[in-house]
Design a protein around this motif. Structure first.
Motif, PDB file in Angstrom:
ATOM      1  N   VAL B  12       0.808  -1.224   0.000  1.00  0.00           N
ATOM      2  CA  VAL B  12       0.000   0.000   0.000  1.00  0.00           C
ATOM      3  C   VAL B  12       0.839   1.271   0.000  1.00  0.00           C
ATOM      4  O   VAL B  12       0.299   2.371   0.047  1.00  0.00           O
ATOM      5  CB  VAL B  12      -1.006   0.025   1.180  1.00  0.00           C
ATOM      6  CG1 VAL B  12      -2.109  -1.002   0.962  1.00  0.00           C
ATOM      7  CG2 VAL B  12      -0.300  -0.194   2.512  1.00  0.00           C
ATOM      8  N   GLY B  13       2.159   1.117  -0.016  1.00  0.00           N
ATOM      9  CA  GLY B  13       2.973   2.333  -0.029  1.00  0.00           C
ATOM     10  C   GLY B  13       4.449   2.028  -0.131  1.00  0.00           C
ATOM     11  O   GLY B  13       4.892   0.903   0.100  1.00  0.00           O
ATOM     12  N   GLY B  57      11.165  -2.620   0.712  1.00  0.00           N
ATOM     13  CA  GLY B  57      11.006  -1.189   0.485  1.00  0.00           C
ATOM     14  C   GLY B  57       9.576  -0.693   0.554  1.00  0.00           C
ATOM     15  O   GLY B  57       9.324   0.490   0.346  1.00  0.00           O
ATOM     16  N   HIS B  58       8.635  -1.567   0.841  1.00  0.00           N
ATOM     17  CA  HIS B  58       7.229  -1.181   0.813  1.00  0.00           C
ATOM     18  C   HIS B  58       6.531  -1.466   2.134  1.00  0.00           C
ATOM     19  O   HIS B  58       6.977  -2.279   2.921  1.00  0.00           O
ATOM     20  CB  HIS B  58       6.490  -1.931  -0.306  1.00  0.00           C
ATOM     21  CG  HIS B  58       6.841  -1.426  -1.681  1.00  0.00           C
ATOM     22  ND1 HIS B  58       8.013  -1.772  -2.309  1.00  0.00           N
ATOM     23  CD2 HIS B  58       6.204  -0.576  -2.518  1.00  0.00           C
ATOM     24  CE1 HIS B  58       8.074  -1.167  -3.488  1.00  0.00           C
ATOM     25  NE2 HIS B  58       6.989  -0.434  -3.636  1.00  0.00           N
ATOM     26  N   LEU B  59       5.417  -0.769   2.340  1.00  0.00           N
ATOM     27  CA  LEU B  59       4.549  -1.022   3.473  1.00  0.00           C
ATOM     28  C   LEU B  59       3.433  -1.942   2.996  1.00  0.00           C
ATOM     29  O   LEU B  59       2.820  -1.691   1.955  1.00  0.00           O
ATOM     30  CB  LEU B  59       3.961   0.294   3.988  1.00  0.00           C
ATOM     31  CG  LEU B  59       3.117   0.189   5.254  1.00  0.00           C
ATOM     32  CD1 LEU B  59       4.009  -0.227   6.443  1.00  0.00           C
ATOM     33  CD2 LEU B  59       2.423   1.514   5.562  1.00  0.00           C
ATOM     34  N   TRP B  60       3.205  -2.986   3.760  1.00  0.00           N
ATOM     35  CA  TRP B  60       2.183  -3.988   3.416  1.00  0.00           C
ATOM     36  C   TRP B  60       1.130  -4.015   4.510  1.00  0.00           C
ATOM     37  O   TRP B  60       1.423  -3.771   5.678  1.00  0.00           O
ATOM     38  CB  TRP B  60       2.815  -5.379   3.329  1.00  0.00           C
ATOM     39  CG  TRP B  60       3.880  -5.511   2.294  1.00  0.00           C
ATOM     40  CD1 TRP B  60       5.154  -5.013   2.379  1.00  0.00           C
ATOM     41  CD2 TRP B  60       3.783  -6.164   1.039  1.00  0.00           C
ATOM     42  NE1 TRP B  60       5.852  -5.319   1.242  1.00  0.00           N
ATOM     43  CE2 TRP B  60       5.039  -6.034   0.405  1.00  0.00           C
ATOM     44  CE3 TRP B  60       2.755  -6.863   0.385  1.00  0.00           C
ATOM     45  CZ2 TRP B  60       5.291  -6.572  -0.860  1.00  0.00           C
ATOM     46  CZ3 TRP B  60       3.011  -7.400  -0.866  1.00  0.00           C
ATOM     47  CH2 TRP B  60       4.279  -7.246  -1.470  1.00  0.00           C
ATOM     48  N   THR B  61      -0.096  -4.325   4.104  1.00  0.00           N
ATOM     49  CA  THR B  61      -1.150  -4.468   5.100  1.00  0.00           C
ATOM     50  C   THR B  61      -2.065  -5.633   4.751  1.00  0.00           C
ATOM     51  O   THR B  61      -2.021  -6.144   3.622  1.00  0.00           O
ATOM     52  CB  THR B  61      -1.978  -3.170   5.248  1.00  0.00           C
ATOM     53  OG1 THR B  61      -2.733  -3.225   6.466  1.00  0.00           O
ATOM     54  CG2 THR B  61      -2.945  -2.993   4.072  1.00  0.00           C
ATOM     55  N   GLN B 193      -1.477  -3.630  -5.886  1.00  0.00           N
ATOM     56  CA  GLN B 193      -2.492  -3.259  -4.910  1.00  0.00           C
ATOM     57  C   GLN B 193      -3.829  -3.155  -5.641  1.00  0.00           C
ATOM     58  O   GLN B 193      -4.010  -2.295  -6.518  1.00  0.00           O
ATOM     59  CB  GLN B 193      -2.145  -1.896  -4.303  1.00  0.00           C
ATOM     60  CG  GLN B 193      -3.199  -1.329  -3.376  1.00  0.00           C
ATOM     61  CD  GLN B 193      -2.840   0.077  -2.889  1.00  0.00           C
ATOM     62  OE1 GLN B 193      -1.717   0.538  -3.085  1.00  0.00           O
ATOM     63  NE2 GLN B 193      -3.789   0.764  -2.284  1.00  0.00           N
ATOM     64  N   PRO B 194      -4.770  -4.057  -5.335  1.00  0.00           N
ATOM     65  CA  PRO B 194      -6.077  -3.939  -5.993  1.00  0.00           C
ATOM     66  C   PRO B 194      -6.842  -2.758  -5.399  1.00  0.00           C
ATOM     67  O   PRO B 194      -7.212  -2.797  -4.230  1.00  0.00           O
ATOM     68  CB  PRO B 194      -6.780  -5.262  -5.657  1.00  0.00           C
ATOM     69  CG  PRO B 194      -5.784  -6.095  -4.912  1.00  0.00           C
ATOM     70  CD  PRO B 194      -4.715  -5.192  -4.403  1.00  0.00           C
ATOM     71  N   LEU B 195      -7.040  -1.694  -6.167  1.00  0.00           N
ATOM     72  CA  LEU B 195      -7.841  -0.569  -5.688  1.00  0.00           C
ATOM     73  C   LEU B 195      -9.303  -1.008  -5.719  1.00  0.00           C
ATOM     74  O   LEU B 195     -10.024  -0.915  -4.744  1.00  0.00           O
ATOM     75  CB  LEU B 195      -7.607   0.667  -6.557  1.00  0.00           C
ATOM     76  CG  LEU B 195      -6.159   1.175  -6.572  1.00  0.00           C
ATOM     77  CD1 LEU B 195      -5.955   2.225  -7.655  1.00  0.00           C
ATOM     78  CD2 LEU B 195      -5.763   1.725  -5.210  1.00  0.00           C
ATOM     79  N   VAL B 202       0.241  -0.325  -9.178  1.00  0.00           N
ATOM     80  CA  VAL B 202       1.314  -1.293  -9.364  1.00  0.00           C
ATOM     81  C   VAL B 202       2.591  -0.753  -8.730  1.00  0.00           C
ATOM     82  O   VAL B 202       2.983   0.387  -8.999  1.00  0.00           O
ATOM     83  CB  VAL B 202       1.486  -1.538 -10.879  1.00  0.00           C
ATOM     84  CG1 VAL B 202       2.769  -2.246 -11.186  1.00  0.00           C
ATOM     85  CG2 VAL B 202       0.314  -2.333 -11.407  1.00  0.00           C
ATOM     86  N   TRP B 203       3.215  -1.537  -7.862  1.00  0.00           N
ATOM     87  CA  TRP B 203       4.440  -1.147  -7.153  1.00  0.00           C
ATOM     88  C   TRP B 203       5.582  -2.072  -7.572  1.00  0.00           C
ATOM     89  O   TRP B 203       5.807  -3.110  -6.951  1.00  0.00           O
ATOM     90  CB  TRP B 203       4.241  -1.259  -5.640  1.00  0.00           C
ATOM     91  CG  TRP B 203       3.093  -0.495  -5.050  1.00  0.00           C
ATOM     92  CD1 TRP B 203       1.820  -0.932  -4.901  1.00  0.00           C
ATOM     93  CD2 TRP B 203       3.128   0.826  -4.500  1.00  0.00           C
ATOM     94  NE1 TRP B 203       1.062   0.036  -4.292  1.00  0.00           N
ATOM     95  CE2 TRP B 203       1.833   1.123  -4.027  1.00  0.00           C
ATOM     96  CE3 TRP B 203       4.139   1.793  -4.353  1.00  0.00           C
ATOM     97  CZ2 TRP B 203       1.507   2.343  -3.420  1.00  0.00           C
ATOM     98  CZ3 TRP B 203       3.814   3.000  -3.751  1.00  0.00           C
ATOM     99  CH2 TRP B 203       2.509   3.278  -3.298  1.00  0.00           C
TER     100      TRP B 203
END
Lengths: 203, 278, 208
Positions: B12-13, B57-61, B193-195, B202-203
């Motif tokens: 998500v980021g 390198g990313h934030l996941w939730t 990330q499915p919006l 896409v990350w």
């Protein structure tokens, strides 16, 4: 000549394309516009206090607006100049409408998206009407019988309109104009603007 | 073995890009992503904290109950690699279409012309695919393709070898020949990330051996490749990924995508998919 | 019967002017929510196909024409004049199964115009009189609304008449747009007609 460049920037592409069509060598310095916002770094702001791209450096000369750079690159090639001003103004409008719609849709720039798209459609219809008149006179380019910087300035944001949610499906004269530009010797592509595979012969 | 779509980890980021807070969507639902001091957080629409993980390198939730830990990529931890935050791009397509495109090589000569492929070198030779039950992942191995410019670090055309790995329904990893270090794999990932079912963020992220390119050059190269795919992804019909055979005609070159679709059906992951042929 | 529209039918729908689809080009068209890829081969033969490659659903209107074939931009799958797939570049030695075929529709060229029948018909292509083709214009209104505002029934061709003796071949698109293919008397200055069409569109689109 060094071009501080972002691969996805329509304005940087105007410069890359013009140089390629002129056969003018250009050294590209990739700038991490997204995600690192490198165009706003201290080093880049020293070069260009506006914090924008493209930036062209030729010896001591530094140019920062794509229109100025196009004029600079074609200073000694009068065939590429013409009655530019009307179309260079439209190029700026296309940047502010279609260009911003694209940055909104791809990179989430803060833009009034409905207004940007509506303005873009108005400008595309204006372009379509003019290019249709040109075709009645047996011409394909914006100003006169051959391509000029007017075409190069207007082409990228027009061709990338679908990236911002504006379809080009229903503008026949614009499509033929884009095809003519894509057929020019030395044409280079960018993501979202394909080369013409028709021009290649399969095995 | 079916688990809820909510029980997976989603990106998500970008850790380096999160300051203050930002609203976004996950599986059609509003969430907020932010940072307070040194701590990253994700909140649902009611303001409740969701579990988070910082990796690659990313934030996941996870909007539900995580069924396990986030997958690992051991190569990402080996020293000497450039870890590249490519930056996100939004695409109007199903998250599953984005992943499937990433798994495909037959499009290289036409979509990534003179970079990842070129006519007449269009043949895709047989490769191996299997669904690895023990880790619940899809893997393709022994994939190879001739590429005029395989990576920023490549000098001239080479036959590149690939492995593909679908680590979770919306996350894929590819391992490719590393020109400066034969014997090692460069790692390129696509975290999606499915919006909602027809829109995704896409990350991409990479762990490469490349001591010559600048970070900006490596980022540009990968953004160029992905944006070339975007014009395809936004023009596929139907928007959702068909999971039933009959609607679309695969060939041998599509084994990875066939396995991916079969696996999605098996694990019951239908978000962004359609089951009945239109 | 032809394409069903409130109050009438269209056996043949105009989808473009020949001058707008030169050899080796392909254009997208939407007719009553059916996506079409209209293309012209190297030999000048026009085709109207469903805008969808059977492989992975990519729009064929983004593809490229070589010789008498249209290829999909995604994986280069190539289809011949009958819509049959004749080449799959990932497998150069494979003869593609006959079942892999692009959807195709009847297509006729008459009066400098490309006409498509979405369903089989024996009806003749509409007559445009002695008029010549001018240009196509997109309108942000449904075809039904345009016909209503022109105070005429919705048929394949609506005659405006007037100074330029304009006739419009209507291409219904979606609920919110259509395409008008315009024709005028051959002695009329085309730029003047084009300008008149722009005025007409502004009037049609003006809020009530």
């Amino acid at each position: 000549m060094i071009l501080y460049d972002y691969v996805l920037s329509a304005s940087c592409y105007k410069v890359r394309l013009m140089a390629a069509l002129l056969g003018q060598p250009l050294t590209l310095r990739a700038v991490n516009f997204h995600p690192a916002r490198e165009h706003k770094s201290p080093a880049m702001l020293t070069l260009n206090p506006n914090g924008t791209l493209p930036v062209l450096q030729d010896g001591d000369a530094i140019l920062t607006e794509s229109v100025d750079i196009l004029r600079y690159l074609t200073a000694d090639v009068p065939a590429w100049r013409g009655e530019d001003d009307r179309w260079l103004a439209l190029a700026a409008d296309l940047n502010n409408s279609l260009g911003m719609a694209r940055l909104h849709d791809i990179l989430q720039f803060d833009v009034d998206i409905d207004a940007a798209r509506a303005a873009g459609v108005k400008q595309l219809r204006k372009l379509e009407a003019h290019l249709t008149d040109q075709r009645f006179d047996g011409r394909i380019f914006l100003a006169g019988d051959r391509p000029t910087i007017a075409d190069i300035a207007c082409f990228p944001n027009t061709a990338l309109a679908p990236d911002g949610g504006v379809s080009l499906d229903t503008y026949p004269s614009i499509r033929l104009w884009m095809r003519a530009i894509r057929s020019l010797p030395g044409f280079i592509e960018m993501p979202g603007i394909h080369r013409l595979h028709e021009l290649e012969v399969a095995q | 073995m079916s688990q809820s779509i909510n029980d997976y980890w989603y990106p998500v980021g970008l850790l380096s890009g999160i300051d203050a807070s930002r609203g976004t969507l996950l599986l059609g639902v509003d969430i907020t992503v932010g940072r307070t001091g040194g701590a990253f957080w994700v909140k649902d629409a009611a303001g409740n904290a969701l579990p988070t993980v910082k990796r690659f390198g990313h934030l996941w939730t996870c909007p539900g109950t995580p069924s396990g830990d986030l997958f690992t990529i051991p190569e990402a931890d080996t020293p000497g690699r450039q870890l590249v935050d490519v930056g996100s791009v939004r695409v109007k397509c199903s998250p599953l279409r984005a992943v499937e495109n990433f798994l495909n090589i037959a499009h290289f000569p036409f979509v990534h012309t003179d970079i990842l492929g070129a006519e007449p070198h269009t043949e895709v030779e047989r490769y191996n695919v299997d669904i690895r039950e023990e880790v619940n992942e899809v893997w393709a191995t022994k994939v190879k393709f001739f590429q005029p410019q395989a990576a920023k670090s490549a000098e001239g055309g080479i036959t590149t070898e690939y492995m593909y790995r679908v680590a979770s329904p919306t996350c894929a990893v590819l391992y490719k020949t590393c020109p400066p270090r034969p014997g090692e794999w460069d790692v390129i990932t696509l975290f999606v990330q499915p919006l909602n079912e027809e829109w995704c963020e896409v990350w991409p992220w990479m762990a490469l051996y490349d001591d010559d390119s600048t970070m900006a050059e490596m980022v540009s190269f990968q953004q160029l490749i992905f944006m070339q795919d975007r014009s395809i992804l936004e023009n596929q019909i139907p928007t959702k990924l068909p999971l039933d055979p009959g609607m679309e005609a695969p060939t041998q070159a599509d084994l990875t995508s066939v396995a991916y679709r079969r696996w999605l059906k098996k694990i019951g992951y239908f978000y962004g998919a359609q089951l009945v042929a239109a | 019967m032809g394409v069903g529209i409130d109050g009438g039918f269209m056996d043949w729908v105009a989808v473009g002017l020949c001058a707008d689809v030169p050899v080796r080009t392909v254009v997208p068209r939407r007719v009553m929510n059916t996506g079409l890829a209209i293309w012209c081969s190297t030999a000048g033969v026009f085709h109207a196909w469903g805008d969808r490659c059977p492989h992975r659903g990519m729009r064929l209107s983004h593809g490229f024409v070589r010789g008498e074939t249209l290829s999909c931009i995604y994986h280069g799958w190539t289809y011949d004049r009958d819509g049959a797939c004749v080449s799959i570049p990932a497998h150069p030695d494979l003869v593609p199964p006959k079942s892999i075929c692009a959807a195709h529709y009847d297509c006729k060229v008459e009066g400098e115009t490309i006409w498509v029948a979405l369903q089989l018909t024996q009806a003749p292509v509409p007559d445009l009189g002695a008029r010549r083709a001018i240009r196509s214009l997109d309108v942000a209104l449904s075809a039904e609304t345009v016909a209503a505002k022109l105070d005429q029934p919705l048929t394949s061709v609506i005659t405006i008449g007037g100074l330029h003796d304009i006739a419009l071949a209507i291409q219904p698109g979606t609920d919110t747009d259509c395409l008008l293919h315009a024709f005028a008397a051959p002695d009329q200055d085309r730029k003047a007609v084009s300008q008149a069409l722009e005025y007409l569109r502004n009037e049609l689109e003006a809020a009530e």
